[in-house]
Design an enzyme around this catalytic site. Sequence first.
Site, PDB file in Angstrom:
ATOM      1  N   SER A   9      43.095  37.665  43.615  1.00 18.10           N
ATOM      2  CA  SER A   9      42.676  38.469  44.770  1.00 18.10           C
ATOM      3  C   SER A   9      41.239  38.149  45.158  1.00 18.10           C
ATOM      4  O   SER A   9      40.870  38.223  46.336  1.00 18.10           O
ATOM      5  CB  SER A   9      42.829  39.966  44.484  1.00 18.10           C
ATOM      6  OG  SER A   9      42.012  40.351  43.416  1.00 18.10           O
ATOM      7  N   LYS A  57      38.358  48.477  38.903  1.00 14.79           N
ATOM      8  CA  LYS A  57      39.062  49.763  38.860  1.00 14.79           C
ATOM      9  C   LYS A  57      38.534  50.723  37.806  1.00 14.79           C
ATOM     10  O   LYS A  57      38.842  51.919  37.860  1.00 14.79           O
ATOM     11  CB  LYS A  57      40.555  49.537  38.640  1.00 14.79           C
ATOM     12  CG  LYS A  57      41.228  48.729  39.728  1.00 14.79           C
ATOM     13  CD  LYS A  57      41.238  49.450  41.066  1.00 14.79           C
ATOM     14  CE  LYS A  57      42.121  48.696  42.052  1.00 14.79           C
ATOM     15  NZ  LYS A  57      42.091  49.309  43.373  1.00 14.79           N
TER      16      LYS A  57
END
Lengths: 315, 90
Positions: A257, A43
């Site tokens: 994830s 991110k």
Amino acid sequence: MRYPDLLASVGHTPLVGLPRLSPTADVRLWAKLEDRNPTGSVKDRAALAMIERAEADGTLAPGATILEPTSGNTGISLAMVARQRGYHVICVMPENTSFERTQLLRMWGAEIVYSPAQGGSNEAVRVAKDLASRNPDWVMLYQYGNPANPQTHYDTTGPEILADLPEITHFVAGLGTTGTLMGVGRFLREHKPEVQIVAAEPRYGELVYGLRNLDEGFVPELYDESVLTSRYSVGPHDALMRTRQLLHEEGIFAGISTGAILHAALGLADRAAGSGQVADICFIVCDGGWKYLSTGAYEGSLEEAEQAISGQLWA
Amino acid sequence: MAIEVQIPTILRTYTGGEKTVTADGGTLADLVADLDAKFPGLKDRVVDDAGLRRFVNVYLNDEDVRFLDGLATPLSDGDSVTILPAVAGG
């Protein structure tokens, strides 16, 4: 590698082969280590790009307050960039996220507004939009609809992957804002029309899907189905199993994830090996496992770990 | 032919609270019709005139059917179908 400052070092991450998890000599898995970014997640790329675009078009003035709905990683990245650029960050984050996410956000100086666990990130988006409407001077960069998010993956992540792996046949990443898949997917398709772009979507516990009605469902504005070849839903058992397998067999300590993404990648690898194809499958390691240690994901039996993360937003 | 269907919390008012139900169908469209016969009203929550509703995702053995043949996706005995509302990530 030498950079003038920390922000200039975002990206340029290594691509490493996985010789033990690759099924045959002709079907190879490659991990793009996005945990090597400044705050330890993919991110950082989108956060930096969204802030720089907002600075360039005048949306962000010195001393501004940035508001963002986030399950954690984007908020942490925004807080890291904002600290250096002189902005204040307020994150709306679901309360069912790991304790480390709260610690990290506070460490980089962000303020946190918690949204209810039930409804997951949908609720965070709703609460953030409500706050934005009542505080018109705050700037919501809105990762789910901001074109700078996929654009930075088109401009940086995609070209890095193609340069390191010109023979790429499959690209696999997590589906959240869809920024990584849209940006890298579009770039790779322009250069390798046959490449398969595959999404791995985390399937959470029931709490997260506890909407009051189906019209509260959410599809990010950035999502364009035509970029993808296929999309898989991966539950916590498979995600945890693969997270541990990646650690035990290849030594890579990744977040949960990433296990979900690896599960989809291994499914593609098995299919390619079974049909005698040659394949080079690149997948994204979204973040390291550090900020999930308190969840119990890495301890005890898989069943215990699955129980421990049920109800959590683990991706 | 028996296909296991996972029903999301939000639609369990139609299935008497059941989380997992069994239905039949050679395609996903047939399966949805069979579900509607057993649990009247369920179909309209899952499909509309254009196909699958925008905020509904349906997975066949964990693969999103929009990338298979949508409602025309063929089903086999022992398949597992999961219906979920679309939610945000990130």
